[in-house]
Enzyme design. Structure first.
Site, PDB file in Angstrom:
ATOM      1  N   SER A  33      11.260  -5.974  -2.567  1.00 51.92           N
ATOM      2  CA  SER A  33      11.369  -4.518  -2.523  1.00 51.92           C
ATOM      3  C   SER A  33      10.409  -3.796  -3.460  1.00 51.92           C
ATOM      4  O   SER A  33      10.211  -2.592  -3.312  1.00 51.92           O
ATOM      5  CB  SER A  33      12.798  -4.088  -2.872  1.00 51.92           C
TER       6      SER A  33
ATOM      7  N   LYS B   7       7.752  -1.714  -1.880  1.00 49.05           N
ATOM      8  CA  LYS B   7       8.005  -0.364  -1.326  1.00 49.05           C
ATOM      9  C   LYS B   7       7.248   0.701  -2.119  1.00 49.05           C
ATOM     10  O   LYS B   7       6.850   1.725  -1.573  1.00 49.05           O
ATOM     11  CB  LYS B   7       9.509  -0.076  -1.319  1.00 49.05           C
TER      12      LYS B   7
ATOM     13  N   TYR C 271       6.618  -4.632   7.411  1.00 51.76           N
ATOM     14  CA  TYR C 271       7.583  -4.614   6.302  1.00 51.76           C
ATOM     15  C   TYR C 271       7.837  -6.022   5.744  1.00 51.76           C
ATOM     16  O   TYR C 271       7.819  -6.258   4.534  1.00 51.76           O
ATOM     17  CB  TYR C 271       8.898  -3.963   6.775  1.00 51.76           C
TER      18      TYR C 271
ATOM     19  N   TYR D 250      18.294   0.270  -6.575  1.00 50.63           N
ATOM     20  CA  TYR D 250      19.449   0.199  -5.665  1.00 50.63           C
ATOM     21  C   TYR D 250      20.498   1.219  -6.103  1.00 50.63           C
ATOM     22  O   TYR D 250      20.163   2.349  -6.434  1.00 50.63           O
ATOM     23  CB  TYR D 250      20.012  -1.226  -5.610  1.00 50.63           C
TER      24      TYR D 250
ATOM     25  N   VAL E 192      14.657  -8.166  -4.691  1.00 51.52           N
ATOM     26  CA  VAL E 192      15.785  -9.083  -4.563  1.00 51.52           C
ATOM     27  C   VAL E 192      15.470 -10.492  -5.102  1.00 51.52           C
ATOM     28  O   VAL E 192      16.385 -11.285  -5.333  1.00 51.52           O
ATOM     29  CB  VAL E 192      16.254  -9.104  -3.089  1.00 51.52           C
TER      30      VAL E 192
HETATM   31  N1  GLU Z   1      13.325  -8.680   2.239  1.00 54.37           N
HETATM   32  C1  GLU Z   1      14.462  -8.001   1.696  1.00 54.37           C
HETATM   33  C2  GLU Z   1      15.125  -7.173   2.767  1.00 54.37           C
HETATM   34  O1  GLU Z   1      14.471  -6.438   3.425  1.00 54.37           O
HETATM   35  C3  GLU Z   1      14.036  -7.161   0.546  1.00 54.37           C
HETATM   36  C4  GLU Z   1      15.192  -6.549  -0.111  1.00 54.37           C
HETATM   37  C5  GLU Z   1      14.984  -6.199  -1.537  1.00 54.37           C
HETATM   38  O2  GLU Z   1      14.151  -6.743  -2.259  1.00 54.37           O
HETATM   39  O3  GLU Z   1      15.750  -5.330  -1.950  1.00 54.37           O
HETATM   40  O4  GLU Z   1      16.309  -7.252   2.978  1.00 54.37           O
END
Ligand code: GLU
Length: 318
Positions: free
Chosen positions: A71, A74, A202, A254, A272
């Site tokens: 994530s 992003k 993504y 989060y 994550v």
């Molecule tokens: N590949 C994970 C997902 O899309 C990334 C989530 C994350 O790092 O929060 O669920």
């Protein structure tokens, strides 16, 4: 370094002490287990890296070990989208912020419920649905979204970064929920490209593999008004760099962004795999990595480390 504390000492020493303080808390966390490479990671790995504006690098532990940025990617996808505003006009910015919000979600990062309630407009670009919208917009403007991500990150990290193929494969095999979100947004008319194309971009960005030292270098420009201190290249104009930092602070960790603002007081973005990228405005880029997570999905020892680092060196932006 501007420190108001008596015990800041030398930064290498501080990082070593912070590492010693934070590392044991990993025992109370739990590694992500939705794909084998995350489930099987050694939970005792720990790295804390800081890169100052003049390029001085400090690191402890496993700072040379690469992990999937997940994530944290992003942030860089959002940066690419914001660069489009500069290149292709304000219309891109208007479209971006019409199709994705700027509010903390208050729900898990992959919640479908909120998306349904809010008619397919994700709360912010740091949750999965928001990142999918960012990628959908990038697909309109970039010939090669995957290549652009790799190029940006390699440029900022100062060395070539690549993709972990086993993570890429596994992410693809476990993407039902992300696919559901993409389809839901498409049903509301908020996704323009085929779901597979958006998801492909993504998943690719999540599987990019970097070390904590590379990430600490890569986020530095956001702590430096948008200019990469290594190359002098303006990645984003100051006003946009500050907006990315604002979104990281309010939405980057989060459902624990309030807790992070309270205890760390710095813009952060978690992944994550147990990494957290952090900006110390005008001072340095930081990345901590410890795989076991707390219930919100942030690295547990990573959070403890950043909170300790921030309080020792009085780094909070507040
Ligand atoms: N590949 C994970 C997902 O899309 C990334 C989530 C994350 O790092 O929060 O669920």
């Amino acid at each position: 370094m501007n420190t108001d504390t008596d015990d800041s000492g030398d930064l290498d020493q501080v990082l070593a002490e912070v590492t010693e303080h934070a590392k044991p808390s990993a025992d109370d966390g739990k590694v992500a287990d939705y794909i084998p490479s995350l489930a099987e990671v050694d939970p005792n790995l720990f790295a804390l890296a800081a890169v100052e504006m003049d390029g001085t690098e400090h690191a402890t532990g496993d700072s040379g070990v690469a992990f999937p940025i997940q994530s944290m990617s992003k942030v860089f996808a959002l940066v690419l989208a914001m660069q489009l505003t500069e290149d292709d006009g304000e219309g891109v910015s208007e479209e971006l912020w019409r199709r994705v919000g700027r509010e903390p979600s208050g729900d898990p990062f992959n919640s479908l419920v909120q998306l349904e309630r809010e008619k397919g407009v994700p709360r912010n670009p740091m949750i999965n649905a928001g990142a999918l919208i960012v990628d959908d917009i990038l697909l309109d403007h970039c010939d090669d979204v995957r290549g652009s991500m790799i190029e940006l990150l390699s440029d900022l990290a100062g060395e070539e970064v690549g993709v972990d193929e086993s993570v890429l494969q596994a992410e693809g095999d476990t993407s039902s929920r992300n696919m559901a979100m993409a389809n839901l947004m498409a049903s509301f008319g908020n996704l323009h490209h085929p779901v597979d194309d958006v998801l492909g971009a993504y998943i690719h960005q999540c599987a990019i593999s970097m070390t904590s030292l590379q990430v600490a270098r890569a986020v530095r420009f956001l702590a430096n008004d948008g200019t990469d201190p290594a190359s002098g290249r303006q990645i984003l104009p100051p006003r946009l760099a500050r907006r990315v930092a604002a979104i990281m602070l309010t939405c980057g960790t989060y459902d624990a962004a309030g807790e992070f603002a309270f205890t760390v007081g710095l813009p952060c973005k978690s992944g994550v795999a147990g990494s957290i990228a952090c900006l110390v405005p005008e001072k340095m880029g930081v990345c901590v990595w410890s795989p076991p997570l707390e219930p919100s999905g942030n690295s547990l020892a990573g959070r403890v480390a950043l909170s300790e680092l921030s309080s020792r060196l009085n780094l909070t932006v507040f």
